[in-house]
Design an enzyme around this catalytic site. Structure first.
Site, PDB file in Angstrom:
ATOM      1  NE  ARG A  14      -1.147   2.447   2.959  1.00 26.09           N
ATOM      2  CZ  ARG A  14      -0.585   3.537   3.452  1.00 26.09           C
ATOM      3  NH1 ARG A  14      -0.503   4.647   2.732  1.00 26.09           N
ATOM      4  NH2 ARG A  14      -0.061   3.547   4.672  1.00 26.09           N
ATOM      5  CG  ASP A  15       3.147   4.463   2.979  1.00 24.98           C
ATOM      6  OD1 ASP A  15       3.181   5.303   2.064  1.00 24.98           O
ATOM      7  OD2 ASP A  15       3.404   4.757   4.157  1.00 24.98           O
ATOM      8  CG  HIS A 207       3.681   4.910   9.204  1.00 29.39           C
ATOM      9  ND1 HIS A 207       3.043   3.914   8.489  1.00 29.39           N
ATOM     10  CD2 HIS A 207       4.083   5.803   8.267  1.00 29.39           C
ATOM     11  CE1 HIS A 207       3.063   4.205   7.205  1.00 29.39           C
ATOM     12  NE2 HIS A 207       3.690   5.345   7.035  1.00 29.39           N
ATOM     13  CG  HIS A 209       7.635   7.809   5.561  1.00 35.61           C
ATOM     14  ND1 HIS A 209       7.415   7.538   4.231  1.00 35.61           N
ATOM     15  CD2 HIS A 209       6.473   7.517   6.185  1.00 35.61           C
ATOM     16  CE1 HIS A 209       6.171   7.123   4.055  1.00 35.61           C
ATOM     17  NE2 HIS A 209       5.565   7.106   5.231  1.00 35.61           N
ATOM     18  CB  CYS A 240       1.863  10.347   1.285  1.00 37.26           C
ATOM     19  SG  CYS A 240       0.217  11.033   1.123  1.00 37.26           S
ATOM     20  CG  ASN A 249       6.868   3.599   4.017  1.00 39.20           C
ATOM     21  OD1 ASN A 249       6.508   3.915   2.903  1.00 39.20           O
ATOM     22  ND2 ASN A 249       6.109   3.746   5.073  1.00 39.20           N
TER      23      ASN A 249
END
Ligand code: HMG
Ligand code: MG
Length: 301
Positions: A14-15, A207, A209, A240, A249
């Site tokens: 996803r990310d 989370h 990055h 994003c 990430n």
């Protein structure tokens, strides 16, 4: 869970992929997810039920979920921004969803076209329905350490949003360093404020990055504060589309190596994970340059 057990929450499909401009065939995404499950990952964020105009790369979310062979014991959360996304998640047979907001209005406006308050209102029926269905739910708080539009972010702003997500009844809250600006002192400041507010450490995930190379240092700081769930993307891809500069990430392979050397337990096999990283690299047609992806694990001579 013992104090030495860590959950690795994989966000690569996803990310990791959402910001890639060249369309990736659904079959390659499914193969990536399969390799991640082979590596022992037990939570794999699969895709997003967002507007295909907002994130064209994930426009195949319905097809991907329809074709996904779910493995027992593996959770495949999907991002859901509103009731339309929830309808798609229901039709796809999902049972785990993530809503996503931020610590700044400027970012939520750019990302989902809502203020923070509007986003919480939009999530209320989504989380209520998910809970009625017995689904697992997560809420993201992006820009918790810095906003690409407004700069520094106060810990109190993160606490206010996290508290609202707790009140909605989510099972987990992921605190996002969306543009990769945090250092360990910031982690202690923000996580400290959340814990002081009474938000349980078991509810929290981090989370990071790795935009500026501080992600693993931040993981170490968070481990010392008792955090035991970390998001990461195999191959270190990610960003994003609505967060300029949100490159990369934290790479799952870098995280897993650190956890191994720190004597933390998790279910992930590093060699098998590197197979998944090589698959992403081949699919994207470029070398990914994660530290452990290049060096491999350490084979003691
Ligand atoms: P909007 O344009 O403000 O909303 O988008 P709208 O309600 O006016 O809808 C516009 C059109 O989109 C309509 O279609 C809707 O039907 C459709 P039209 O009538 O024009 O043909 N639509 C949808 N279609 C499919 N699925 C849906 C959906 N909802 C509306 N769910 C919206 C608002 C929230 C939909 C949009 O802004 C959006 O999808 N944003 C998603 C952005 C995104 O995915 N960003 C990346 C994820 S967040 C992130 O990466 C950070 C994170 O990793 C943590 C961190 O790093 O900090 C999680
Ligand atoms: Mg992210």
């Amino acid at each position: 869970m013992t104090d030495r057990e860590v959950r690795v929450y994989e966000v690569g499909p996803r990310d990791g992929l959402q910001n890639e401009s060249t369309p990736i065939p659904t079959a390659e995404k499914l193969r990536y997810i399969e390799l991640l499950a082979n590596a022992g990952l037990r939570t794999i964020e699969a895709t997003s039920f967002v507007s295909p105009r907002a994130v064209p790369q994930l426009a195949d979310a319905d097809e991907l979920m329809a074709r996904l062979e779910r493995r027992p014991g593996v959770r495949y959360p999907v991002l859901v921004p509103n009731t339309r996304g929830m309808e798609r998640a229901v039709a796809a047979g999902s049972d785990a969803i993530c809503v996503f907001t931020a610590a700044t209005d400027a970012f939520t406006q750019a990302n989902i076209g809502m203020t923070i308050a509007e986003s919480i209102d939009a999530f209320r029926p989504v989380i209520a329905e998910a809970r009625e269905r017995g689904w697992w739910t997560r809420g993201y708080v992006s820009t918790a350490f810095g906003c690409p539009y407004t700069g520094e972010v106060e810990a109190s702003a993160v606490v206010t949003v996290a508290r609202q997500l707790v009140e909605l009844g989510v099972d987990e809250i992921s605190i996002g360093d969306t543009i990769g600006v945090a250092a360990p002192r910031d982690v202690r400041r923000v996580v400290g404020a959340l814990l002081d507010d009474g938000i349980g450490v078991d509810l929290l995930a981090m989370h990071f990055h790795d935009t500026r190379g501080t992600a693993l240092a931040n993981v170490s700081a968070a481990l010392e504060l008792g955090i035991r769930c970390f998001d990461a993307s195999t191959g270190g891809t990610g960003g994003c589309p609505y967060a300029p500069g949100a490159a990369g990430n934290l790479a799952t392979e870098d995280l897993v190596y650190l956890l191994d050397r720190e004597g933390m337990s998790h279910a992930v096999d590093l060699d098998a994970l590197l197979d998944a990283a090589r698959h992403v690299s081949r699919t994207l047609g470029r070398s990914l340059g994660t530290k452990v992806g290049q060096a491999g694990g350490w084979r003691v001579p």
